[in-house]
Enzyme design. Structure first.
Site, PDB file in Angstrom:
ATOM      1  N   ASP A 295       0.731  -1.058   0.133  1.00  0.00           N
ATOM      2  CA  ASP A 295       0.038   0.130  -0.425  1.00  0.00           C
ATOM      3  C   ASP A 295       0.899   1.123  -0.152  1.00  0.00           C
ATOM      4  O   ASP A 295       1.871   1.324   0.733  1.00  0.00           O
ATOM      5  CB  ASP A 295      -0.793  -0.123   1.394  1.00  0.00           C
ATOM      6  CG  ASP A 295      -1.734   0.589   1.121  1.00  0.00           C
ATOM      7  OD1 ASP A 295      -2.555   1.665  -0.168  1.00  0.00           O
ATOM      8  OD2 ASP A 295      -1.506   1.697   2.212  1.00  0.00           O
TER       9      ASP A 295
ATOM     10  N   ASN B 125      -8.828  -1.370   3.385  1.00  0.00           N
ATOM     11  CA  ASN B 125      -9.067  -1.985   2.277  1.00  0.00           C
ATOM     12  C   ASN B 125      -7.705  -2.728   1.781  1.00  0.00           C
ATOM     13  O   ASN B 125      -7.605  -3.046   0.399  1.00  0.00           O
ATOM     14  CB  ASN B 125      -9.103  -0.535   1.389  1.00  0.00           C
ATOM     15  CG  ASN B 125      -7.689   0.145   1.251  1.00  0.00           C
ATOM     16  OD1 ASN B 125      -7.158   0.389   2.375  1.00  0.00           O
ATOM     17  ND2 ASN B 125      -7.337   0.898   0.272  1.00  0.00           N
TER      18      ASN B 125
END
Length: 265
Positions: free
Chosen positions: A8, A217
């Protein structure tokens, strides 16, 4: 041991100022020289991420919009899934009259907002990727990778999360990328599914993947990879959802790069 490293960006690989620090850049370049395959896996738009990748100076796949788009090292689009137009129209209708929430839409080449928010510029210093306004009474409905909603009140947005899930069920994927950013994608879209597709395309399996993240997420990706590492500053919901996953340091200390240097270089 691991052939694919997925990370990420905000809250994970990037500094608190949302930039790539020199040490992290050096480690990623060394990782590439060793033959490892790096994947940027983020909620950001692919245009934005392409600039960050260029700054790092390595070829890398890009999982963007939480998995709704996947591009290869040469910017070829290898996967795309859009939010259904009728669902998108209903989502905008549900929120458009709430003046405390900003509505964002990512299309193929655009970032659209229902009202200007100059504070967002800090997230896009390196790329310069900017937004334009759209009319919520006539929102764009085609080619939408994701729609997301921002308000600096997690509990308030969590009520919308429940409404969206109650209304659309498994017709959408819903996740928080930060405590203050609620995102909606098409059904089945996640970073985890996208990472699986990238691994298979490269001839590897999820058993050969390691991943880093800090948001809800990221949960599917952190679960799918052989080893999923959670940032120290991750939201408590992430740690509660994945209680057995290892927690490393903060993005402020470049914990991802330090872990990679210690364990993969």
């Amino acid at each position: 041991m691991y052939k694919i490293v997925a990370s990420d960006l905000d809250g994970t690989l990037l500094t608190p100022e949302h930039t790539i620090a020199p040490y992290t850049k050096e480690v990623l370049q060394r990782l590439h020289q060793k033959g490892e395959h790096f994947v940027f896996a983020t909620g950001r738009h692919n245009i934005d991420v392409a600039h960050i990748r260029k700054n790092v100076g390595i070829p890398a796949f890009m999982i963007t919009s939480n998995g709704a788009r996947v591009h290869d090292e040469n910017d070829n689009l290898i996967f795309s899934r859009n939010v259904e137009p009728e669902i998108l129209a209903e989502l905008v209708k549900m929120v458009k009259d709430d003046e405390t929430v900003t509505i964002h839409i990512y299309r193929e080449n655009d970032w659209l907002l229902n009202r200007v928010d100059e504070d967002l510029a800090k997230f896009h210093k390196e790329s310069g990727f900017g937004f334009t306004e759209f009319d919520p009474e006539h929102p764009p409905l085609e080619d939408v990778a994701k729609i997301f909603f921002i308000r600096h009140d997690h509990d308030y947005l969590a009520e919308y999360e429940k409404k969206f899930i109650d209304t659309f069920g498994d017709k959408v994927s819903v996740a928080f990328s930060t405590p203050f950013c609620l995102e909606v994608m098409a059904a089945g879209v996640s970073k985890g599914e996208a990472l699986k597709a990238v691994a298979e395309l490269k001839g590897f399996s999820l058993e050969e993947c390691i991943a880093f993240g800090d948001g809800m997420n990221d949960v599917e990706m952190l679960s799918a990879a052989k080893k999923g590492l959670i940032m120290e500053t991750a939201h408590p919901r992430v740690k509660a959802t994945l209680p057995n996953n290892e927690v490393i340091g903060s993005h402020a200390d470049e914990a991802v790069a330090r872990y990679l240097e210690q364990h993969l270089l």
